[in-house]
Scaffold this motif. Structure first.
Motif, mmCIF file in Angstrom:
data_model
loop_
_atom_site.group_PDB
_atom_site.id
_atom_site.type_symbol
_atom_site.label_atom_id
_atom_site.label_comp_id
_atom_site.label_asym_id
_atom_site.label_seq_id
_atom_site.Cartn_x
_atom_site.Cartn_y
_atom_site.Cartn_z
ATOM 1 N N ALA A 52 -3.772 -4.931 28.276
ATOM 2 C CA ALA A 52 -2.363 -5.037 28.661
ATOM 3 C C ALA A 52 -1.541 -5.683 27.550
ATOM 4 C CB ALA A 52 -2.231 -5.836 29.954
ATOM 5 N N ARG A 53 -2.047 -6.754 26.989
ATOM 6 C CA ARG A 53 -1.314 -7.460 25.931
ATOM 7 C C ARG A 53 -1.156 -6.582 24.698
ATOM 8 N NH1 ARG A 53 -3.056 -13.351 23.323
ATOM 9 N NH2 ARG A 53 -1.285 -13.540 21.887
ATOM 10 N N PHE A 54 -2.229 -5.924 24.306
ATOM 11 C CA PHE A 54 -2.187 -5.077 23.112
ATOM 12 C C PHE A 54 -1.211 -3.912 23.281
ATOM 13 C CE2 PHE A 54 -3.855 -1.318 20.862
ATOM 14 C CZ PHE A 54 -3.798 -1.778 19.549
ATOM 15 N N LYS A 55 -1.300 -3.235 24.405
ATOM 16 C CA LYS A 55 -0.427 -2.077 24.612
ATOM 17 C C LYS A 55 1.038 -2.480 24.707
ATOM 18 C CE LYS A 55 -3.781 1.132 26.590
ATOM 19 N NZ LYS A 55 -4.178 1.969 27.751
ATOM 20 N N ALA A 56 1.297 -3.640 25.310
ATOM 21 C CA ALA A 56 2.680 -4.115 25.392
ATOM 22 C C ALA A 56 3.214 -4.448 24.006
ATOM 23 C CB ALA A 56 2.755 -5.344 26.302
ATOM 24 N N PHE A 57 2.378 -5.049 23.175
ATOM 25 C CA PHE A 57 2.798 -5.385 21.814
ATOM 26 C C PHE A 57 3.091 -4.110 21.027
ATOM 27 C CE2 PHE A 57 2.102 -6.350 17.353
ATOM 28 C CZ PHE A 57 2.829 -7.524 17.196
ATOM 29 N N CYS A 58 2.189 -3.146 21.095
ATOM 30 C CA CYS A 58 2.390 -1.888 20.373
ATOM 31 C C CYS A 58 3.642 -1.161 20.869
ATOM 32 C CB CYS A 58 1.171 -0.985 20.537
ATOM 33 S SG CYS A 58 -0.310 -1.553 19.665
ATOM 34 N N GLU A 59 3.859 -1.194 22.163
ATOM 35 C CA GLU A 59 5.033 -0.545 22.739
ATOM 36 C C GLU A 59 6.314 -1.158 22.195
ATOM 37 O OE1 GLU A 59 6.776 2.427 24.913
ATOM 38 O OE2 GLU A 59 4.607 2.062 24.802
ATOM 39 N N GLY A 60 6.318 -2.488 22.060
ATOM 40 C CA GLY A 60 7.492 -3.171 21.555
ATOM 41 C C GLY A 60 7.830 -2.822 20.120
ATOM 42 N N LEU A 61 6.808 -2.473 19.339
ATOM 43 C CA LEU A 61 7.027 -2.126 17.936
ATOM 44 C C LEU A 61 7.039 -0.619 17.703
ATOM 45 C CD1 LEU A 61 4.892 -4.752 15.951
ATOM 46 C CD2 LEU A 61 7.268 -4.879 16.698
ATOM 47 N N GLY A 62 6.873 0.139 18.781
ATOM 48 C CA GLY A 62 6.886 1.591 18.631
ATOM 49 C C GLY A 62 5.633 2.153 17.981
ATOM 50 N N LEU A 63 4.510 1.446 18.100
ATOM 51 C CA LEU A 63 3.255 1.872 17.468
ATOM 52 C C LEU A 63 2.412 2.646 18.478
ATOM 53 C CD1 LEU A 63 2.448 -1.497 15.643
ATOM 54 C CD2 LEU A 63 3.683 0.492 14.737
ATOM 55 N N LYS A 64 2.898 3.813 18.866
ATOM 56 C CA LYS A 64 2.251 4.571 19.933
ATOM 57 C C LYS A 64 0.860 5.068 19.540
ATOM 58 C CE LYS A 64 6.574 5.959 22.143
ATOM 59 N NZ LYS A 64 7.402 7.095 22.650
ATOM 60 N N SER A 65 0.699 5.527 18.312
ATOM 61 C CA SER A 65 -0.614 6.044 17.905
ATOM 62 C C SER A 65 -1.650 4.928 17.847
ATOM 63 C CB SER A 65 -0.514 6.745 16.544
ATOM 64 O OG SER A 65 -0.124 5.828 15.531
ATOM 65 N N SER A 114 0.836 -1.197 0.000
ATOM 66 C CA SER A 114 0.000 0.000 0.000
ATOM 67 C C SER A 114 0.876 1.253 0.000
ATOM 68 C CB SER A 114 -0.896 0.010 1.239
ATOM 69 O OG SER A 114 -0.132 0.315 2.400
ATOM 70 N N PRO A 115 0.296 2.407 -0.349
ATOM 71 C CA PRO A 115 1.062 3.656 -0.348
ATOM 72 C C PRO A 115 1.228 4.258 1.044
ATOM 73 C CG PRO A 115 -1.177 4.070 -1.103
ATOM 74 C CD PRO A 115 -1.055 2.577 -0.958
ATOM 75 N N ARG A 116 0.725 3.572 2.092
ATOM 76 C CA ARG A 116 0.854 4.113 3.441
ATOM 77 C C ARG A 116 2.330 4.281 3.791
ATOM 78 N NH1 ARG A 116 -2.052 1.473 7.473
ATOM 79 N NH2 ARG A 116 -0.504 1.984 9.050
ATOM 80 N N PRO A 117 2.660 5.239 4.650
ATOM 81 C CA PRO A 117 4.073 5.462 5.014
ATOM 82 C C PRO A 117 4.695 4.221 5.646
ATOM 83 C CG PRO A 117 2.683 7.280 5.749
ATOM 84 C CD PRO A 117 1.754 6.198 5.304
ATOM 85 N N GLY A 118 5.982 4.073 5.482
ATOM 86 C CA GLY A 118 6.686 2.961 6.084
ATOM 87 C C GLY A 118 6.678 3.063 7.605
ATOM 88 N N THR A 119 6.802 1.918 8.261
ATOM 89 C CA THR A 119 6.819 1.876 9.723
ATOM 90 C C THR A 119 7.993 1.012 10.164
ATOM 91 O OG1 THR A 119 4.401 2.021 9.758
ATOM 92 C CG2 THR A 119 5.501 1.354 11.797
ATOM 93 N N GLY A 121 14.729 -1.510 14.412
ATOM 94 C CA GLY A 121 15.066 -1.353 13.009
ATOM 95 C C GLY A 121 14.281 -2.229 12.052
ATOM 96 N N ARG A 122 13.432 -3.109 12.576
ATOM 97 C CA ARG A 122 12.642 -3.987 11.705
ATOM 98 C C ARG A 122 11.576 -3.208 10.933
ATOM 99 N NH1 ARG A 122 10.039 -8.414 15.363
ATOM 100 N NH2 ARG A 122 10.101 -6.673 16.866
ATOM 101 N N ASP A 123 11.356 -3.616 9.684
ATOM 102 C CA ASP A 123 10.250 -3.089 8.883
ATOM 103 C C ASP A 123 8.968 -3.750 9.381
ATOM 104 O OD1 ASP A 123 8.276 -2.609 6.960
ATOM 105 O OD2 ASP A 123 9.688 -2.638 5.301
ATOM 106 N N VAL A 124 8.020 -2.973 9.913
ATOM 107 C CA VAL A 124 6.765 -3.530 10.416
ATOM 108 C C VAL A 124 5.569 -2.849 9.753
ATOM 109 C CG1 VAL A 124 7.749 -4.301 12.599
ATOM 110 C CG2 VAL A 124 6.804 -1.975 12.419
ATOM 111 N N LYS A 125 5.792 -2.302 8.584
ATOM 112 C CA LYS A 125 4.716 -1.607 7.874
ATOM 113 C C LYS A 125 3.512 -2.513 7.648
ATOM 114 C CE LYS A 125 3.550 0.282 3.319
ATOM 115 N NZ LYS A 125 4.048 0.593 1.961
ATOM 116 N N ALA A 126 3.743 -3.722 7.150
ATOM 117 C CA ALA A 126 2.644 -4.627 6.832
ATOM 118 C C ALA A 126 1.879 -5.027 8.088
ATOM 119 C CB ALA A 126 3.166 -5.861 6.110
ATOM 120 N N THR A 127 2.604 -5.325 9.155
ATOM 121 C CA THR A 127 1.965 -5.720 10.411
ATOM 122 C C THR A 127 1.106 -4.595 10.961
ATOM 123 O OG1 THR A 127 3.728 -7.285 10.951
ATOM 124 C CG2 THR A 127 2.391 -6.467 12.772
ATOM 125 N N ALA A 128 1.648 -3.387 10.975
ATOM 126 C CA ALA A 128 0.883 -2.234 11.457
ATOM 127 C C ALA A 128 -0.345 -2.007 10.583
ATOM 128 C CB ALA A 128 1.768 -0.989 11.474
#
Length: 294
Positions: A271-284, A18-23, A28-35
């Motif tokens: 708790a599980r969701f927020k911990a997962f997002c925190e690990g990948l830097g997906l704060k929003s 997709s044209p969405r910005p990279g994540t 340093g891992r590319d997690v665009k698709a997962t996000a």
């Protein structure tokens, strides 16, 4: 009560390209698709019109299946971008972190999982909604009880819709793909059979076995009928193999799922969701859920 069955592999590829910005994760891992998959599923879970009560997401992990042993040309994992391949396990963790049932398919494919789920639980819910645009899932559609949903084009396809789109009834879809081929899955089809010609013949005869060898006996007029009939006569065994490749399994093992209750969505485990997002830097993304599990 509806059962939503999602083609996770399709969602993963769609998000990656997709044209969405990279994540990029903090490591340093590319997690665009997962996000992207997480974002897409949250949109589904929040959609009041979809009214999700029970849901499962199926993934091809790995891409290869039992069909590769039947035909060398069947789709494999060649050409999968390494940054996408690296997210196959990660995206399953992501979906589980949303409180959604994950079906990780090994020998069968994600499509087989969707077909199995539809066959097994269609009688227990008001509707099974297959969230994928792939034409091979058209064979699973049953009236308005089991339908396909193309979220990108905002289309719902019932049995009449399959016939309007592909030219054949759902039960003839594997025969259609056997004749015309399916580039997405590496099914070559038979030479000369295009979508219109194959559909016209199958409208009259339904399945490969019922098509006469001699075009003079055909009850439908098709351009180049003599040549097509000769090709089919000479390559019926190939056509049967291609139909086997295109026919979805309805008794695939579904990990962690014995009953409809195993797919009930009760909200996002905070708790599980927020911990997962925190690990990948997906704060929003941490602020996106509107319903937390009790």
């Amino acid at each position: 009560m509806r059962l939503h069955l999602v083609d996770g592999t399709y969602e993963l590829y769609r998000a990656h390209f997709s044209p969405r910005p990279g994540t990029t994760a903090p490591d340093g891992r590319d997690v665009k698709a997962t996000a992207g998959v997480m974002d897409s599923l949250l949109a589904l879970l929040h959609d009041e019109q979809e009214a999700v009560t029970h849901v499962a997401v199926a993934f091809d992990n790995p891409i290869r299946s039992f069909r590769n042993a039947l035909f060398d040309g069947y789709k494999g994992d060649e050409g999968v971008p390494p940054e996408l391949r690296a997210q196959f396990d990660l995206v399953e963790e992501a979906v589980a972190a949303l409180g959604v049932r994950v079906w990780s398919m090994k020998d069968q494919e994600a499509d087989d999982a969707l077909a199995t789920g539809a066959a097994r639980w269609a009688g227990e819910v008001e509707q099974v909604r297959l969230l994928t645009p792939d034409k091979d899932l058209g064979q699973c559609v049953r009236g308005q009880r089991v339908v396909q949903v193309d979220r990108r084009q905002q289309k719902v396809v019932d049995a009449d819709g399959v016939k309007a789109k592909l030219g054949v009834a759902p039960e003839s879809v594997p025969d259609l793909l056997a004749l015309m081929g399916d580039d997405a899955d590496g099914i070559p089809g038979l030479a000369g059979f295009g979508a219109k010609g194959a559909a016209a013949v199958l409208q009259a005869y339904g399945h490969l076995e019922s098509i006469p060898d001699n075009a003079a006996e055909w009850t439908v007029k098709v351009r180049g009928a003599d040549k097509l009939a000769a090709t089919l006569k000479a390559h019926r065994e190939d056509a049967r193999l291609y139909r086997t490749l295109a026919t979805l399994v309805e008794d695939a093992p579904l990990p962690g799922t014995k009953s409809l209750a195993d797919m009930e969505w009760k909200g996002v485990p905070e708790a599980r969701f927020k911990a997962f997002c925190e690990g990948l830097g997906l704060k929003s993304l941490q602020r996106r859920p509107k319903r937390w599990a009790a």
